[in-house]
Motif scaffolding. Structure first.
Motif, PDB file in Angstrom:
ATOM      1  N   VAL A  47      -6.218  -0.796  -4.040  1.00  0.00           N
ATOM      2  CA  VAL A  47      -7.375  -0.866  -4.941  1.00  0.00           C
ATOM      3  C   VAL A  47      -7.391   0.343  -5.869  1.00  0.00           C
ATOM      4  CG1 VAL A  47      -9.903  -0.729  -5.046  1.00  0.00           C
ATOM      5  CG2 VAL A  47      -8.787  -2.243  -3.380  1.00  0.00           C
ATOM      6  N   LEU A  48      -7.143   1.500  -5.306  1.00  0.00           N
ATOM      7  CA  LEU A  48      -7.270   2.712  -6.101  1.00  0.00           C
ATOM      8  C   LEU A  48      -6.207   2.782  -7.189  1.00  0.00           C
ATOM      9  CD1 LEU A  48      -9.437   4.790  -5.761  1.00  0.00           C
ATOM     10  CD2 LEU A  48      -7.685   6.359  -4.949  1.00  0.00           C
ATOM     11  N   VAL A  49      -4.984   2.440  -6.843  1.00  0.00           N
ATOM     12  CA  VAL A  49      -3.921   2.523  -7.845  1.00  0.00           C
ATOM     13  C   VAL A  49      -4.148   1.483  -8.941  1.00  0.00           C
ATOM     14  CG1 VAL A  49      -2.050   0.962  -7.092  1.00  0.00           C
ATOM     15  CG2 VAL A  49      -1.504   3.240  -7.895  1.00  0.00           C
ATOM     16  N   ASP A  50      -4.680   0.333  -8.551  1.00  0.00           N
ATOM     17  CA  ASP A  50      -4.975  -0.692  -9.549  1.00  0.00           C
ATOM     18  C   ASP A  50      -6.030  -0.194 -10.528  1.00  0.00           C
ATOM     19  OD1 ASP A  50      -4.671  -3.333 -10.631  1.00  0.00           O
ATOM     20  OD2 ASP A  50      -6.588  -3.860  -9.743  1.00  0.00           O
ATOM     21  N   GLY A  94       0.820  -1.213   0.000  1.00  0.00           N
ATOM     22  CA  GLY A  94       0.000   0.000   0.000  1.00  0.00           C
ATOM     23  C   GLY A  94       0.850   1.258   0.000  1.00  0.00           C
ATOM     24  N   ALA A  95       1.994   1.207   0.674  1.00  0.00           N
ATOM     25  CA  ALA A  95       2.870   2.383   0.708  1.00  0.00           C
ATOM     26  C   ALA A  95       3.434   2.669  -0.683  1.00  0.00           C
ATOM     27  CB  ALA A  95       4.004   2.158   1.714  1.00  0.00           C
ATOM     28  N   ILE A  96       3.774   1.604  -1.415  1.00  0.00           N
ATOM     29  CA  ILE A  96       4.250   1.800  -2.791  1.00  0.00           C
ATOM     30  C   ILE A  96       3.118   2.387  -3.637  1.00  0.00           C
ATOM     31  CG2 ILE A  96       5.191   0.650  -4.833  1.00  0.00           C
ATOM     32  CD1 ILE A  96       6.426  -1.465  -2.902  1.00  0.00           C
ATOM     33  N   ALA A  97       1.915   1.863  -3.420  1.00  0.00           N
ATOM     34  CA  ALA A  97       0.745   2.396  -4.135  1.00  0.00           C
ATOM     35  C   ALA A  97       0.533   3.871  -3.814  1.00  0.00           C
ATOM     36  CB  ALA A  97      -0.501   1.582  -3.774  1.00  0.00           C
ATOM     37  N   LYS A  98       0.699   4.225  -2.553  1.00  0.00           N
ATOM     38  CA  LYS A  98       0.529   5.625  -2.153  1.00  0.00           C
ATOM     39  C   LYS A  98       1.519   6.549  -2.858  1.00  0.00           C
ATOM     40  CE  LYS A  98      -1.476   5.433   2.529  1.00  0.00           C
ATOM     41  NZ  LYS A  98      -1.221   5.775   3.947  1.00  0.00           N
ATOM     42  N   LEU A  99       2.743   6.066  -3.050  1.00  0.00           N
ATOM     43  CA  LEU A  99       3.741   6.886  -3.750  1.00  0.00           C
ATOM     44  C   LEU A  99       3.243   7.282  -5.140  1.00  0.00           C
ATOM     45  CD1 LEU A  99       7.074   5.004  -2.842  1.00  0.00           C
ATOM     46  CD2 LEU A  99       6.303   7.223  -1.959  1.00  0.00           C
ATOM     47  N   ILE A 100       2.551   6.348  -5.789  1.00  0.00           N
ATOM     48  CA  ILE A 100       1.985   6.650  -7.112  1.00  0.00           C
ATOM     49  C   ILE A 100       0.819   7.622  -6.977  1.00  0.00           C
ATOM     50  CG2 ILE A 100       0.850   5.657  -9.148  1.00  0.00           C
ATOM     51  CD1 ILE A 100       2.307   3.000  -8.440  1.00  0.00           C
ATOM     52  N   LEU A 101      -0.049   7.369  -6.013  1.00  0.00           N
ATOM     53  CA  LEU A 101      -1.233   8.209  -5.844  1.00  0.00           C
ATOM     54  C   LEU A 101      -0.863   9.646  -5.470  1.00  0.00           C
ATOM     55  CD1 LEU A 101      -3.554   5.681  -3.973  1.00  0.00           C
ATOM     56  CD2 LEU A 101      -3.678   6.360  -6.376  1.00  0.00           C
ATOM     57  N   PHE A 102       0.179   9.791  -4.651  1.00  0.00           N
ATOM     58  CA  PHE A 102       0.639  11.139  -4.286  1.00  0.00           C
ATOM     59  C   PHE A 102       0.938  11.951  -5.541  1.00  0.00           C
ATOM     60  CE2 PHE A 102       2.583   9.562  -0.019  1.00  0.00           C
ATOM     61  CZ  PHE A 102       1.334   9.614   0.570  1.00  0.00           C
ATOM     62  N   GLN A 103       1.611  11.296  -6.475  1.00  0.00           N
ATOM     63  CA  GLN A 103       1.960  11.968  -7.730  1.00  0.00           C
ATOM     64  C   GLN A 103       0.732  12.475  -8.466  1.00  0.00           C
ATOM     65  OE1 GLN A 103       4.168   9.279 -10.182  1.00  0.00           O
ATOM     66  NE2 GLN A 103       6.094  10.148  -9.462  1.00  0.00           N
ATOM     67  N   THR A 126     -13.204   4.743   9.612  1.00  0.00           N
ATOM     68  CA  THR A 126     -13.730   5.475   8.458  1.00  0.00           C
ATOM     69  C   THR A 126     -12.556   5.875   7.575  1.00  0.00           C
ATOM     70  OG1 THR A 126     -15.605   6.324   9.709  1.00  0.00           O
ATOM     71  CG2 THR A 126     -14.973   7.565   7.740  1.00  0.00           C
ATOM     72  N   CYS A 127     -12.757   5.801   6.274  1.00  0.00           N
ATOM     73  CA  CYS A 127     -11.680   6.159   5.346  1.00  0.00           C
ATOM     74  C   CYS A 127     -12.187   7.166   4.323  1.00  0.00           C
ATOM     75  CB  CYS A 127     -11.157   4.905   4.652  1.00  0.00           C
ATOM     76  SG  CYS A 127      -9.729   5.200   3.583  1.00  0.00           S
ATOM     77  N   LEU A 128     -11.391   8.182   4.065  1.00  0.00           N
ATOM     78  CA  LEU A 128     -11.701   9.208   3.065  1.00  0.00           C
ATOM     79  C   LEU A 128     -10.664   9.146   1.942  1.00  0.00           C
ATOM     80  CD1 LEU A 128     -12.036  12.281   5.494  1.00  0.00           C
ATOM     81  CD2 LEU A 128     -13.836  10.675   4.828  1.00  0.00           C
ATOM     82  N   ILE A 129     -11.117   9.266   0.720  1.00  0.00           N
ATOM     83  CA  ILE A 129     -10.189   9.392  -0.411  1.00  0.00           C
ATOM     84  C   ILE A 129     -10.469  10.737  -1.063  1.00  0.00           C
ATOM     85  CG2 ILE A 129      -9.369   8.379  -2.581  1.00  0.00           C
ATOM     86  CD1 ILE A 129     -10.455   5.684  -1.591  1.00  0.00           C
ATOM     87  N   ASN A 130      -9.511  11.626  -0.952  1.00  0.00           N
ATOM     88  CA  ASN A 130      -9.697  12.984  -1.460  1.00  0.00           C
ATOM     89  C   ASN A 130      -9.045  13.174  -2.830  1.00  0.00           C
ATOM     90  OD1 ASN A 130     -10.998  14.060   0.904  1.00  0.00           O
ATOM     91  ND2 ASN A 130      -9.003  13.932   1.920  1.00  0.00           N
ATOM     92  N   ASP A 131      -9.708  13.964  -3.662  1.00  0.00           N
ATOM     93  CA  ASP A 131      -9.142  14.380  -4.949  1.00  0.00           C
ATOM     94  C   ASP A 131      -8.931  13.245  -5.933  1.00  0.00           C
ATOM     95  OD1 ASP A 131      -9.009  17.141  -4.199  1.00  0.00           O
ATOM     96  OD2 ASP A 131      -7.357  16.600  -2.883  1.00  0.00           O
ATOM     97  N   CYS A 132      -9.764  12.228  -5.811  1.00  0.00           N
ATOM     98  CA  CYS A 132      -9.768  11.182  -6.836  1.00  0.00           C
ATOM     99  C   CYS A 132     -10.526  11.719  -8.043  1.00  0.00           C
ATOM    100  CB  CYS A 132     -10.457   9.925  -6.296  1.00  0.00           C
ATOM    101  SG  CYS A 132     -10.578   8.617  -7.525  1.00  0.00           S
ATOM    102  N   PRO A 133      -9.931  11.711  -9.209  1.00  0.00           N
ATOM    103  CA  PRO A 133     -10.643  12.238 -10.379  1.00  0.00           C
ATOM    104  C   PRO A 133     -11.856  11.382 -10.743  1.00  0.00           C
ATOM    105  CG  PRO A 133      -8.585  11.180 -11.043  1.00  0.00           C
ATOM    106  CD  PRO A 133      -8.596  11.201  -9.538  1.00  0.00           C
ATOM    107  N   ALA A 134     -12.797  11.959 -11.484  1.00  0.00           N
ATOM    108  CA  ALA A 134     -13.951  11.204 -11.974  1.00  0.00           C
ATOM    109  C   ALA A 134     -13.508  10.219 -13.039  1.00  0.00           C
ATOM    110  CB  ALA A 134     -14.989  12.168 -12.553  1.00  0.00           C
TER     111      ALA A 134
END
Lengths: 354, 354, 354, 354
Positions: free
Chosen positions: B346-349, B138-147, B211-219
């Motif tokens: 899940v999100l990065v996938d 998940g941390a590797i995935a987060k590195l991509i999502l941060f970008q 509870t989990c929030l995902i912010n700024d995920c594009p449509a």
């Protein structure tokens, strides 16, 4: 990678739009030599029909399942079973006015964002019409599960604010199909019907909860880590249109409880190791333990209503929207066979993974 | 088909037992050229440690992440990233007495039913120790999502009977990590700590809700039909040890509501089409709509407790069981980074499936 | 979607670069309860070593297989089996001068085009060092196949211009490992060794052909249509470094033949239906028929040679290239256990798909 | 796990038996917004027809492709494209006498061993009729490749003992479709036709070789390790009925050659890095290098012949078998569009994996 296939061994690939030529699917991985009971499959499809719902108009769609391959002389051959259900001449022109409109809480906007194009007629691919494909796939899965003695049974536990109040042990499940709202509790059933009638009057809609039981599933089914049995059940349920939540065993309730109260202790009864209670919902560590598997599925209200709503079209122009004609007040009774079908698909897949 | 891999494009394969040589994983499908921030990854792992939990003993495990492949001169190369975390010398002999015992509400019994054999030391493969692998993935995935500017943030919303009472809008999320129980509401946080202390005294344990929030995920992220974004999020959450339920948007609450109340109507604001409300939880038809994605995950109490419990061994012989030494009173604060990690996977996938 | 996993039920995920920390893999889907013969696995790995090849330098790499998970008290547990082989301190600085150079007929150029970055040390991920991972995965697969009585045996049929001239029926296969070039025909073997010595002198390299036999595979293994048994065998072989062709049964020769000559007619012998001949190579319609499965795999010469070659660097600047030190004159003898390993992986996967 | 789906991103699932209701397929993962040229697809299907083969009877089957979903107003929508081709009323009663017979070198015996049941009419699922599904899937793939400027072109290089003798550089490929046997060399073409006429007289059949070229494929397509581009091409070709071998670049010939002769050295021409020669066949390390990709596919003779053959029935009783009526003398010309289709499916899948 598109997401129109479910399962790893027993795989259902679904296709079709609400107002295209047909909806249908391909089941790959069905064992050979299975008695292919077409009548049972058709009956399962019929359970989902509009006409089966209480406050519904009585319009009977035909929804005849046509089998294209994989069955020979009444038995499956081990090759892919393709099937289709033709879409009736479906007044697509009724949807012309929705061509550029984003209906609130529908998938119009997100499909357009994703694909840049969408078949707007009747919701296209996002329509709940697609669930008829799941029913057929699930019915084939049930034929296999029956052979193993596994039974899947779902019912309506809540519609809107009306819940079953009686203890679940006192309910007779063979009455589910007798209830117009597929609720085994006659009192609740009556209140639910009343609620739906009121909402119809108002032009509004509501949600509900379906409970599903899986009886006589042997211990040892399910995979550890990512493909836990309840994780795959959860995904399957959440993939049904309008579903917003899934819980198994005590579910959300268990968050507030103590282990000393809800741990399922083991006993040795009649030469068998069993759990004294079943708060876990029949699954431990993602693998079935031989007890009844049970779970709840929460549905939101269908967003199409007769009340006037504000929205915008693709150019941002404000639009007043008001559904004309027939629409479901509450899909939950019709969702019962869909929940069962998805449970059957997951279970047979895990069974064959063994 | 075993279930130790998650994802279709960005794939994490997990391995390892609690008391084996190591736990670890392989991430296949990570894009090349990504700055590989080892320190960030190690920090994420540290967030999960025993020592990070309130009522915990302060014992600090090392949990050092070793990267074996896929990274060259500080950047990913597009080839598989393998990593491992060695298991410390873990007093496996402590578990000798559990060799033949089925602990209540653990996976001992079901693993044995499935495999006929199990590594009984510390829960083996079913141990929550496996979740450290998810943190790394998940941390590797987060590195991509941060970008991409996407942020994932989880917190504790409930422990046992104590819930956040304040409105979520009034909470300051940058305080989450300051709270010993990872609850952004100071009042609730205090009560939760008190509750845990009481339970410790009693020798019992309890559950909770993250509870989990995902912010700024594009449509446009997510797939229709079976691989809906929320369905994959649900599966990922349900695959975490001790999780019993998942809901997104209004979740189970929506079952009792009317469409006219919770439909998210569209507006045109500053040249953009947005929803006025976000009862849907940022996803429509399985595809993100640009709003905040939010969901709840329900955890049951950890079944290992200091109170004496009845159970049986593999021969059916009654056994009195009582956990010695350290164990978690409530895993929920430690589960916060795990929930985030699974959401990131899940999100990065899905992002890369686009 | 990256391609570092092979198999659908018995799945090997491979990782590692030639000069990184380690190469290794994860086998997911291995049945539980299998006697895990570590010595056998290590022996298979040893068969691949440089020292096992004829004209090689005698340098013995250690290549010790470390098992990280999935095995308990000498038996597999059904959970993922992770393993690694550490890379020795491998004079990576020797490769500094190749950093920007595209070696002819290597993967330097294409990796850079694909990923924009590459670990240039010793070929990185494209190095044949990765095949040691396949050997380990294949050895585990062989342990399962042995139990079923299935035997896989490969040998060198051609090196450069030297082919086995004797009839295959007259060869004794238990001599394969005695031959320095793994050729069961003593005459051909001698000529091959001579050829290799000459090429060493010249500073050149050559290719060859490996033939593989699978004995006692039961009828009914393989899937129709896309996953035909020979199609999966072909893919597996073609995935080995330097392989340029695959044929089974009569292969390319059959293109020129008549059906009346090469049809395998059925006979009834001793109560069993068998084919009189086996031109088909043991597979009909993608499914094994109970006869010996046999196929050929063609290897090109290794492109690294001591002769000076022209090439360019990444800026297009002309470079003279000349391999210093040790390199294989012909990999084909060392490829024999790799061919066997890949065959074992495919076969066990199809076996478990049944 | 059954094998009726090919591809990871662009996925074709195939269904249907020779004498069932229909054959067809579902393409999942086709990008949205593609101009869906139905006429082109139908033309590709027509290229495969019996009537297109030289020594064939001239009977024209209709083979009309019906599209069921995934296309709206002439464009793909990103949802699954389902299609079918109805089977004509196909004198299934002609096959009654083959019900219990195992035809030599057909899949009758192996299907029965695998499934215990088979649709014996016209070969059922094992019939080459299934390849029409591949043509449709491949035609959709070609529509995408055309947009990228990638061209796939196959032709007959050998039929029986007759090979193209002229240098390939001197052939004009736009004449392929003019040749009755799809051979671009007029001299060879003539001899091939003569050979087929002779074989027809004899009642025998023969095999052949199809060569395929992929032009203007950009560098960087393909995955390292197991899913090398040529490995997936090889698998796809080997999955075609009657294929016995696959080679790319110099293929089997390279086994006898020296690296100094066939290494493809790099040059810098007009600001671009290119290889001086292309012995490798356009792929290095499993990834395209920008040169022409080329490969050969070997077909065995179709086993159905008019000459009398011995065989047995399922009870082991000796049978004399003699094909009545029409059958192909050599399928290789008809296989040309199938080879192209499979190449297109593989290429588009790898292209979209990027």
């Amino acid at each position: 990678m598109a997401g129109n296939t479910i399962g790893k061994i027993f795989r259902l690939t679904s296709f079709g739009e609400s107002h295209g030529t047909a909806v249908g699917g391909v089941v790959d991985g069905c064992p050979s030599g299975l008695d292919f009971d077409v009548e049972f499959i058709q009956n399962e499809v019929n359970r989902r029909k509009t006409g089966s719902s209480p406050a519904a108009s009585g319009r009977i769609e035909e929804d005849k399942v046509e089998i294209l391959s994989g069955v020979f002389e009444g038995k499956t051959t081990g090759t892919p079973i393709a099937f289709l259900i033709k879409n009736k001449d479906a007044h697509s022109e009724d949807y012309e006015n929705l061509k550029d409109v984003y209906r609130p809480s529908h998938a119009d906007f997100t499909y357009e964002k994703k694909y840049g194009i969408r078949d707007y007629r009747g919701g296209g691919r996002a329509s709940a019409r697609e669930t008829v494909v799941r029913i057929v796939g699930g019915a084939i899965a049930k034929l296999i599960l029956f052979q193993k003695g596994i039974e899947i049974l779902a019912f309506v536990a809540q519609i809107g604010t009306v819940k079953i109040e009686n203890e679940i042990e006192k309910l007779s499940f063979n009455t589910v199909e007798n209830s117009e709202v597929r609720c085994p509790d006659p009192e609740a059933s009556e209140k639910m019907i009343k609620l739906i009638e009121d909402l119809k009057e108002e032009g509004d809609s509501t949600g509900g909860i379906v409970t599903c039981l899986i009886n006589d599933c042997p211990a040892g089914i399910g995979e550890p880590v990512f493909d836990k049995l309840h994780a795959d059940l959860g995904k399957a349920m959440l993939s049904i249109n309008a579903v917003k939540g899934f819980e198994y065993g005590l579910g959300f309730e268990s968050a507030a409880m103590k282990a000393s109260v809800i741990n399922d202790v083991f006993e040795y009864i009649d030469g068998e190791i069993v759990t004294k209670t079943n708060y876990s919902g029949g699954i431990q560590g993602g693998i079935s333990n031989g007890s009844v598997i049970y779970f709840n599925v929460a549905f939101k209200p269908v967003p199409t209503i007769s009340l006037e709503q504000n929205t915008v079209d693709k150019n941002g122009k404000p639009i007043k929207l008001k559904a004309e004609g027939r629409h479901d007040i509450c899909v939950v009774p019709r969702a019962v066979p869909i929940v069962e079908a998805m449970a059957a698909l997951v279970l047979v897949d895990h069974y064959l993974r063994e």
